[in-house]
Design an enzyme around this catalytic site. Sequence first.
Site, PDB file in Angstrom:
ATOM      1  N   GLY A 150       0.823  -1.193   0.000  1.00  0.00           N
ATOM      2  CA  GLY A 150       0.000   0.000   0.000  1.00  0.00           C
ATOM      3  C   GLY A 150       0.863   1.251   0.000  1.00  0.00           C
ATOM      4  O   GLY A 150       2.072   1.204   0.251  1.00  0.00           O
ATOM      5  N   CYS A 151       0.242   2.376  -0.284  1.00  0.00           N
ATOM      6  CA  CYS A 151       1.004   3.620  -0.423  1.00  0.00           C
ATOM      7  C   CYS A 151       1.555   4.083   0.930  1.00  0.00           C
ATOM      8  O   CYS A 151       2.750   4.355   1.056  1.00  0.00           O
ATOM      9  CB  CYS A 151       0.159   4.688  -1.082  1.00  0.00           C
ATOM     10  SG  CYS A 151      -1.477   4.920  -0.348  1.00  0.00           S
TER      11      CYS A 151
END
Lengths: 342, 342, 342, 342
Positions: A150-151
């Site tokens: 994920g970011c």
Amino acid sequence: MIRCAIIGATGFTGVELIKILLRHPHAEITCLTSRQDSPPALSLLVSGLSKKSKLKLEKFQLAKVVKGSDVVFLCLPHTESAPVAVKLLKAGKVVIDLGADFRLNSAAAYVKWYGGWKHPEPALLKQAVYGLTEFYRAEVKQANLIANPGCYPTGASLGLIPLLKKKLIDPSSIVIDSKSGTSGAGRKLCQATFYGTVNENFKAYRVGKHQHTPEIEMAARVAGGASKLDFSFVPHLLPVERGILTTIHAKKHKGVTDAKLRQVFQNTYNSEAFVRVLGRDEFPDLKQVQNTNFCEIGLTAPKGSDWIVVVTAIDNLIKGASGQAVQNMNVRFGFSETEGFE
Amino acid sequence: MIRCAIIGATGFTGVELIKILLRHPHAEITCLTSRQDSPPALSLLVSGLSKKSKLKLEKFQLAKVVKGSDVVFLCLPHTESAPVAVKLLKAGKVVIDLGADFRLNSAAAYVKWYGGWKHPEPALLKQAVYGLTEFYRAEVKQANLIANPGCYPTGASLGLIPLLKKKLIDPSSIVIDSKSGTSGAGRKLCQATFYGTVNENFKAYRVGKHQHTPEIEMAARVAGGASKLDFSFVPHLLPVERGILTTIHAKKHKGVTDAKLRQVFQNTYNSEAFVRVLGRDEFPDLKQVQNTNFCEIGLTAPKGSDWIVVVTAIDNLIKGASGQAVQNMNVRFGFSETEGFE
Amino acid sequence: MIRCAIIGATGFTGVELIKILLRHPHAEITCLTSRQDSPPALSLLVSGLSKKSKLKLEKFQLAKVVKGSDVVFLCLPHTESAPVAVKLLKAGKVVIDLGADFRLNSAAAYVKWYGGWKHPEPALLKQAVYGLTEFYRAEVKQANLIANPGCYPTGASLGLIPLLKKKLIDPSSIVIDSKSGTSGAGRKLCQATFYGTVNENFKAYRVGKHQHTPEIEMAARVAGGASKLDFSFVPHLLPVERGILTTIHAKKHKGVTDAKLRQVFQNTYNSEAFVRVLGRDEFPDLKQVQNTNFCEIGLTAPKGSDWIVVVTAIDNLIKGASGQAVQNMNVRFGFSETEGFE
Amino acid sequence: MIRCAIIGATGFTGVELIKILLRHPHAEITCLTSRQDSPPALSLLVSGLSKKSKLKLEKFQLAKVVKGSDVVFLCLPHTESAPVAVKLLKAGKVVIDLGADFRLNSAAAYVKWYGGWKHPEPALLKQAVYGLTEFYRAEVKQANLIANPGCYPTGASLGLIPLLKKKLIDPSSIVIDSKSGTSGAGRKLCQATFYGTVNENFKAYRVGKHQHTPEIEMAARVAGGASKLDFSFVPHLLPVERGILTTIHAKKHKGVTDAKLRQVFQNTYNSEAFVRVLGRDEFPDLKQVQNTNFCEIGLTAPKGSDWIVVVTAIDNLIKGASGQAVQNMNVRFGFSETEGFE
């Protein structure tokens, strides 16, 4: 040439993948699918697309994807990747999932943090490799199912792992204060993505309950060699389109100096193509990393204080999503890691 | 009618003061001074100024200011307030200093944090009252020299003081992660305030060395009843014009629940005109406080974690500067605190 | 005290009306209605609202509005004002309609430009007074139904009318190139108001078919004393929240000099409280008029060219909507025109 | 491989050139010069630059540039290109000047529009080829001195030339209303490029006196086959970083229909790689062209009006500067025009 399919090609991460793969000397895009009945023209989504481009969107057909691709990138909403991935794996494809379905290593964590979701393929959670390239390179090289990070976890882990691995900090003192551009929320229209809401504004959101919390915990703990971590993670929404800046605060162990801190990060990332450790008194900003696959890191251990601060910056759609996915593809297929980026 | 002089009226805080005082039923602006040789027209600075307005800028003349005013607001750069203030105090004026020259209670702290500056009037540091209205109301009522708090310290202190006073947190675990709009940097032209630098960007700055650090330490410690505080404070620059959002993280003492936390803040601020404690799962954003004198506060103690999070939002130019200055004037001269704001 | 009701109080223009009327010394807000079943709290809509404010939203009930108000402001979508207005007029109220239902003086024009809409009260179109205060002051003073001008027509008319009235230009050569902030589109969520669409972007829209075209034609023609006008009007969407800048280009009649042009505008607007004619080489920007009821005007007749350029700037929500509505209320009820604005 | 030198490589256009040439399969950058004594590191200017990049900035030395390059791109301020160009031409280099020094074909025009500047090399003005690629392709192919068009003239000419060439409009009725992002002003720090000035703002500037006026006149007149043109040109400053949108209004000749207009543009640009003519009711926006070498064009001839409207959008730094420069290099050296862009 590696044949690439992108499933869910019209979202922000799908479009970034198209842009990167079009510049990749050893990859060709053979299939782009969309769930929409009447998706917008690709030329409207991918600005700069050649007038002669033959790329087109189609509906997802398993057989066609299987036949036409070597690697499949899944850019699907949470809960939709898992059922597709299992079929593609059975058909012998390499699957790189940009969604959340295979990032956590425990089905129970999905129940807790993803609204009660019961994972349909819990066995695959063991098989999936977490694609934080800098720390899982050997595993990615062998993997058929890569869970692209994920970011927020990407930005947080790249700053935290060296601190934990080298035992520079008290692991019970960690604060992760993250600020993301709006593209992290995708293309959905809602009050939160309304121009009048975002512009000239700033706020914290999902305080104490963001679904990236257990992913950061897992990623930093495992690669950092720590036992359970209890940190404070607060994400915020910036009035910019791209980029995540993550400010990590922690209490240092006695005797940890600014020089020591700096040395640890330089040693960790010196040979990495996409991580830059900045000099003394230098801190990253979003401009420096937007539209690149870089993570830039600034750090300090101010004199007279027990605290250290590490600041990381990435482009949430590139290093925090599609760029890292191509970096993983490069590792998996034996290309230079920088292919497609230079 | 209280006669008000504003010294340094063309900066951002001076202009905000003009706007607020023009709406104040018991105040009249009698003198506006600027150090510039050819300052811009007031109608260009104060948008919405009546075509018939007789306000005008003049050069500072001590005798004229003394004769024409009851209260003098100093909107001067650091080091320039102190010499002016001492003269005005001798002439019997009430002085409200929006600069930093009287905020710290120790001349040594100025040497350390303000580039070696030797305070020219150290005796006045004892006399000055720190104008964080909600916690120094009684002192402000008697003061002739009011040191109006800095913008970051205002947002941080209003969140921290209740935590410390009621001993809800471990004082060695505090992180203050602040994000400010660009007006905090004033009107000066430099690379940091260039449109191309700020727009679509975000960064941390002066990490570990911001001059508001000792002010936050002093303000929170004194009003909070703590001994020395060692926290991590990192300011960031937002691509917005107005507002500061401050995210405070700290480790709670055993047994402190979300309900307890909420109750402490409600009790503290229930009767305050300008502080709003938000409900469960509500967190402030900058829009809600821009162009107002409000501080909005959201908070949570997430289950299963040792951490609590308190988020405060203010308009840096109003509650963080000119609004609080008028609030202090109202207290000092016996007006309702909300005069000029409604 | 004039008792004011606002019907449709939660939209952008309703909220601006609340803010202005709260500062008005001779007006009190007695009724605020919303069509929403669960409207947001007023304190979320009207930032800066006192914690003690007793204002509340209610459902529209004709009898209650009639009983409790002297003047009723209609902030309703097109087609919804007309049926309400007719009832309020019958009950003897003064009605100020901020919508489009009474701006055009011909039912046929509504059919053509408003999607085939058949006006339900064509007789009222004659009775309604067009509330462009500067040119219809005498009529507004007597009116019970005031059609408050649209935002684009306000900015365009204030620039065009002096040119036409004094016959400075060829009326067949007029180009009106307008640029509006996004608040003109209201609060509705759609692709066009998505942050990712508006931010860092700019576009023309409804080229050749914007519904304000006939209103501009009517307003400028009637007040300007022209016969039918055929101009080019193109609206554009700016990535800002508030303000409209209108650039008017036209070919001047032989012998019209820059000095003559300037003199005509100064004579026209010299005694107007809310129109500022700028000096030579000065042109307005949005900042100067945002959050004010001002229209600022810059103009030039460049040497060696047959063209003249007039640029006007207004805040679309104030002078282009709620501010002008209060200005009209002031005229209608005999108050100074600037009450509520200073 | 063509060896490329960039003189003035640290400005916005220089940096864009670097980015494009790094992706160009037949070009290598051999020399980058800066006039600054201590220019910033290239990695700070060119985000995404490989950690292994060997590119470096040096001081300009004629002999070295001559020896190491085949083509020289001049990214210098006005008045500084001319003296350098003459020397490089004598040394047999191909010179592509991104500045204004060779765009106009008359020394007198420089005196009038460029503050009295006496051109030092008037003879070269005849030799220079105006590099609006789509209309000067044959000349560019032969040219050793290419005057790369200005940003406003590129956007205006691509819209105007087909109208004039096919005699669709009255050439005395033309209005060019242009809106540019701030990067057009370069990196200089001044009140006009201050964040607080640009953000949430919009204005017209240099009305009636912008130095691109004679260039537009020349470019459109010559390629369009018109005699002298007297149009109204007003540039505006947008709160965005990149892009120019140009709205062209003109009165059509009798009998010109929307279909005819559309057909002319399609015929003109159908085979062009970088110009897209949009469909009915479609108009370009800046997002579609940012970071690309495209010009997108929308147009309409609304029924019942004598006016037509043509809207063009470009990225001012790419098609309006460095992209067009590389496009010209491609033409000059016989490469496909799209090399470096795909």
